[in-house]
Motif scaffolding. Structure first.
Motif, PDB file in Angstrom:
ATOM      1  N   ARG A  67      39.381  58.132  41.804  1.00  0.00           N
ATOM      2  CA  ARG A  67      40.322  57.367  42.630  1.00  0.00           C
ATOM      3  C   ARG A  67      40.652  56.064  41.907  1.00  0.00           C
ATOM      4  NH1 ARG A  67      40.296  61.434  45.097  1.00  0.00           N
ATOM      5  NH2 ARG A  67      40.130  61.808  47.343  1.00  0.00           N
ATOM      6  N   TYR A  68      41.764  55.461  42.303  1.00  0.00           N
ATOM      7  CA  TYR A  68      42.036  54.065  41.975  1.00  0.00           C
ATOM      8  C   TYR A  68      41.838  53.312  43.286  1.00  0.00           C
ATOM      9  CZ  TYR A  68      44.849  55.958  38.070  1.00  0.00           C
ATOM     10  OH  TYR A  68      45.305  56.629  36.965  1.00  0.00           O
ATOM     11  N   ALA A  69      41.468  52.043  43.183  1.00  0.00           N
ATOM     12  CA  ALA A  69      41.355  51.259  44.405  1.00  0.00           C
ATOM     13  C   ALA A  69      41.609  49.790  44.099  1.00  0.00           C
ATOM     14  CB  ALA A  69      39.960  51.426  45.012  1.00  0.00           C
ATOM     15  N   VAL A  70      42.056  49.069  45.126  1.00  0.00           N
ATOM     16  CA  VAL A  70      42.126  47.609  45.043  1.00  0.00           C
ATOM     17  C   VAL A  70      41.328  47.059  46.213  1.00  0.00           C
ATOM     18  CG1 VAL A  70      44.300  47.377  43.776  1.00  0.00           C
ATOM     19  CG2 VAL A  70      44.353  47.534  46.252  1.00  0.00           C
ATOM     20  N   PHE A  71      40.619  45.979  45.940  1.00  0.00           N
ATOM     21  CA  PHE A  71      39.788  45.346  46.960  1.00  0.00           C
ATOM     22  C   PHE A  71      40.037  43.845  46.923  1.00  0.00           C
ATOM     23  CE2 PHE A  71      36.003  43.391  48.742  1.00  0.00           C
ATOM     24  CZ  PHE A  71      35.771  44.176  49.864  1.00  0.00           C
ATOM     25  N   ASP A  72      40.302  43.280  48.085  1.00  0.00           N
ATOM     26  CA  ASP A  72      40.545  41.840  48.202  1.00  0.00           C
ATOM     27  C   ASP A  72      39.206  41.184  48.543  1.00  0.00           C
ATOM     28  OD1 ASP A  72      41.599  39.348  48.516  1.00  0.00           O
ATOM     29  OD2 ASP A  72      42.739  39.804  50.330  1.00  0.00           O
ATOM     30  N   PHE A  73      38.627  40.540  47.551  1.00  0.00           N
ATOM     31  CA  PHE A  73      37.269  40.001  47.694  1.00  0.00           C
ATOM     32  C   PHE A  73      37.291  38.508  47.996  1.00  0.00           C
ATOM     33  CE2 PHE A  73      33.390  38.256  45.534  1.00  0.00           C
ATOM     34  CZ  PHE A  73      32.478  38.726  46.464  1.00  0.00           C
ATOM     35  N   ILE A  86      41.680  39.702  43.748  1.00  0.00           N
ATOM     36  CA  ILE A  86      42.013  41.110  43.935  1.00  0.00           C
ATOM     37  C   ILE A  86      41.466  41.906  42.756  1.00  0.00           C
ATOM     38  CG2 ILE A  86      43.861  42.803  44.186  1.00  0.00           C
ATOM     39  CD1 ILE A  86      45.510  40.586  45.562  1.00  0.00           C
ATOM     40  N   PHE A  87      40.580  42.820  43.085  1.00  0.00           N
ATOM     41  CA  PHE A  87      39.956  43.690  42.093  1.00  0.00           C
ATOM     42  C   PHE A  87      40.701  45.015  42.031  1.00  0.00           C
ATOM     43  CE2 PHE A  87      36.572  40.748  42.526  1.00  0.00           C
ATOM     44  CZ  PHE A  87      35.687  40.939  41.475  1.00  0.00           C
ATOM     45  N   PHE A  88      40.867  45.523  40.811  1.00  0.00           N
ATOM     46  CA  PHE A  88      41.351  46.893  40.614  1.00  0.00           C
ATOM     47  C   PHE A  88      40.159  47.691  40.121  1.00  0.00           C
ATOM     48  CE2 PHE A  88      42.926  50.377  38.030  1.00  0.00           C
ATOM     49  CZ  PHE A  88      43.939  50.908  38.809  1.00  0.00           C
ATOM     50  N   ILE A  89      39.855  48.782  40.810  1.00  0.00           N
ATOM     51  CA  ILE A  89      38.699  49.590  40.433  1.00  0.00           C
ATOM     52  C   ILE A  89      39.169  50.989  40.058  1.00  0.00           C
ATOM     53  CG2 ILE A  89      36.544  50.619  41.275  1.00  0.00           C
ATOM     54  CD1 ILE A  89      36.371  47.977  43.054  1.00  0.00           C
ATOM     55  N   GLY A 117      49.512  41.256  40.459  1.00  0.00           N
ATOM     56  CA  GLY A 117      48.632  40.324  41.156  1.00  0.00           C
ATOM     57  C   GLY A 117      47.161  40.704  41.072  1.00  0.00           C
ATOM     58  N   ILE A 118      46.858  41.713  40.273  1.00  0.00           N
ATOM     59  CA  ILE A 118      45.458  42.097  40.082  1.00  0.00           C
ATOM     60  C   ILE A 118      44.792  41.075  39.164  1.00  0.00           C
ATOM     61  CG2 ILE A 118      44.004  43.804  38.921  1.00  0.00           C
ATOM     62  CD1 ILE A 118      45.901  45.867  40.236  1.00  0.00           C
ATOM     63  N   GLN A 119      43.590  40.639  39.548  1.00  0.00           N
ATOM     64  CA  GLN A 119      42.925  39.594  38.768  1.00  0.00           C
ATOM     65  C   GLN A 119      41.721  40.089  37.979  1.00  0.00           C
ATOM     66  OE1 GLN A 119      43.105  37.712  42.577  1.00  0.00           O
ATOM     67  NE2 GLN A 119      43.649  35.785  41.653  1.00  0.00           N
ATOM     68  N   VAL A 120      41.067  41.120  38.472  1.00  0.00           N
ATOM     69  CA  VAL A 120      39.872  41.633  37.794  1.00  0.00           C
ATOM     70  C   VAL A 120      39.943  43.153  37.791  1.00  0.00           C
ATOM     71  CG1 VAL A 120      37.344  41.620  37.711  1.00  0.00           C
ATOM     72  CG2 VAL A 120      38.542  39.711  38.782  1.00  0.00           C
ATOM     73  N   GLU A 121      39.591  43.755  36.653  1.00  0.00           N
ATOM     74  CA  GLU A 121      39.538  45.214  36.594  1.00  0.00           C
ATOM     75  C   GLU A 121      38.113  45.670  36.345  1.00  0.00           C
ATOM     76  OE1 GLU A 121      40.825  48.984  33.846  1.00  0.00           O
ATOM     77  OE2 GLU A 121      42.136  47.238  33.782  1.00  0.00           O
ATOM     78  N   LEU A 122      37.701  46.705  37.055  1.00  0.00           N
ATOM     79  CA  LEU A 122      36.383  47.310  36.846  1.00  0.00           C
ATOM     80  C   LEU A 122      36.560  48.806  36.671  1.00  0.00           C
ATOM     81  CD1 LEU A 122      34.087  45.740  39.602  1.00  0.00           C
ATOM     82  CD2 LEU A 122      33.985  45.288  37.165  1.00  0.00           C
ATOM     83  N   GLN A 123      35.771  49.365  35.764  1.00  0.00           N
ATOM     84  CA  GLN A 123      35.711  50.822  35.618  1.00  0.00           C
ATOM     85  C   GLN A 123      34.337  51.218  36.113  1.00  0.00           C
ATOM     86  OE1 GLN A 123      37.817  52.859  33.353  1.00  0.00           O
ATOM     87  NE2 GLN A 123      39.057  51.289  32.405  1.00  0.00           N
ATOM     88  N   ALA A 124      34.257  52.263  36.905  1.00  0.00           N
ATOM     89  CA  ALA A 124      32.958  52.660  37.431  1.00  0.00           C
ATOM     90  C   ALA A 124      32.807  54.171  37.447  1.00  0.00           C
ATOM     91  CB  ALA A 124      32.783  52.116  38.844  1.00  0.00           C
ATOM     92  N   THR A 125      31.607  54.623  37.071  1.00  0.00           N
ATOM     93  CA  THR A 125      31.304  56.052  37.119  1.00  0.00           C
ATOM     94  C   THR A 125      30.236  56.354  38.172  1.00  0.00           C
ATOM     95  OG1 THR A 125      29.672  55.792  35.362  1.00  0.00           O
ATOM     96  CG2 THR A 125      31.891  56.452  34.690  1.00  0.00           C
ATOM     97  N   ARG A 138      31.742  39.014  38.615  1.00  0.00           N
ATOM     98  CA  ARG A 138      33.058  39.055  37.979  1.00  0.00           C
ATOM     99  C   ARG A 138      34.056  38.143  38.676  1.00  0.00           C
ATOM    100  NH1 ARG A 138      34.530  43.431  34.801  1.00  0.00           N
ATOM    101  NH2 ARG A 138      36.360  42.160  34.417  1.00  0.00           N
ATOM    102  N   ALA A 139      33.814  37.830  39.938  1.00  0.00           N
ATOM    103  CA  ALA A 139      34.767  37.000  40.697  1.00  0.00           C
ATOM    104  C   ALA A 139      34.659  35.537  40.301  1.00  0.00           C
ATOM    105  CB  ALA A 139      34.511  37.143  42.198  1.00  0.00           C
ATOM    106  N   LEU A 140      33.460  35.075  40.001  1.00  0.00           N
ATOM    107  CA  LEU A 140      33.250  33.642  39.729  1.00  0.00           C
ATOM    108  C   LEU A 140      33.746  33.234  38.358  1.00  0.00           C
ATOM    109  CD1 LEU A 140      29.722  33.367  41.317  1.00  0.00           C
ATOM    110  CD2 LEU A 140      31.877  32.572  42.289  1.00  0.00           C
TER     111      LEU A 140
END
Length: 140
Positions: A67-73, A86-89, A117-125, A138-140
Motif C-alpha cells: 500500500r501507499y499511505a499518508v499520515f498527518d503526524f 505529513i508522512f508518505f509511507i 506537501g509531503i515532508q517525510v518519506e518512509l519505506q517499510a517492509t 523522523r519528525a523532529l
C-alpha cells in the motif's frame, strides 16, 4: 487523470482531492491508497478520521499486501511548539507478491509527486520499521 508511461499507472482524482483535504482542512488523520491492478489505477483504500490514532493507522495496513499511505503526524517540539508533518509511507511487506512489490516500487515516485506537501518519506517492509519511535525520530 494521466497515465504514467513508465508503469502505465493512472492516479484517480479522488486521491489528490482527499490528500488536499487532509493537508488543508485536516479532515483526515491518514489515507491509505492501493493500486487496483485490474484497472491500473491508484485508488483511495481507506480514510482515517481526525480522531483516529497512529495504532488505528498501522492496523489497517495489510500484513501481506503493498500500500501507499499518508499520515498527518502531530507532535510537540522540545521548545514546546505544536507542529505537524505529513508522512508518505511506502508499505511493501516481505510476504507480498513480487509482482505487486515491483508495481508499487515503479509507480511510487510519480504518485508521490501528485501529492504536493509531503515532508517525510518512509519505506517499510514490516511494522517495526514504522514504529512510533521511528516516526517521532523522523519528525523532529
Amino acid at each position: 487523470m494521466k497515465a504514467n508511461s513508465a508503469s502505465g499507472m493512472a492516479v484517480n482524482d479522488e486521491c489528490k482531492l482527499k490528500f488536499l483535504e487532509l493537508k488543508a482542512k485536516r479532515n483526515y488523520r491518514f489515507i491509505v491508497f492501493k493500486i487496483e491492478e485490474r484497472i491500473q489505477q491508484v485508488m483511495v483504500d481507506r480514510l482515517g478520521k481526525p480522531d483516529e490514532s497512529y495504532e488505528d493507522f498501522t492496523a489497517c495496513l495489510p500484513a501481506n499486501e503493498c500500500r501507499y499511505a499518508v499520515f498527518d503526524f502531530d507532535f510537540t517540539t522540545d521548545e514546546n511548539c505544536k507542529k505537524s508533518k505529513i508522512f508518505f509511507i511506502a508499505w511493501s511487506p516481505d510476504t507480498s507478491k513480487v509482482r505487486s512489490k515491483m508495481l508499487y516500487a515503479s509507480s511510487k515516485d510519480r504518485f508521490k509527486r501528485e501529492l504536493d506537501g509531503i515532508q517525510v518519506e518512509l519505506q517499510a517492509t514490516d511494522p517495526s520499521e514504522i514504529s512510533m519511535d521511528i516516526i517521532k525520530g523522523r519528525a523532529l
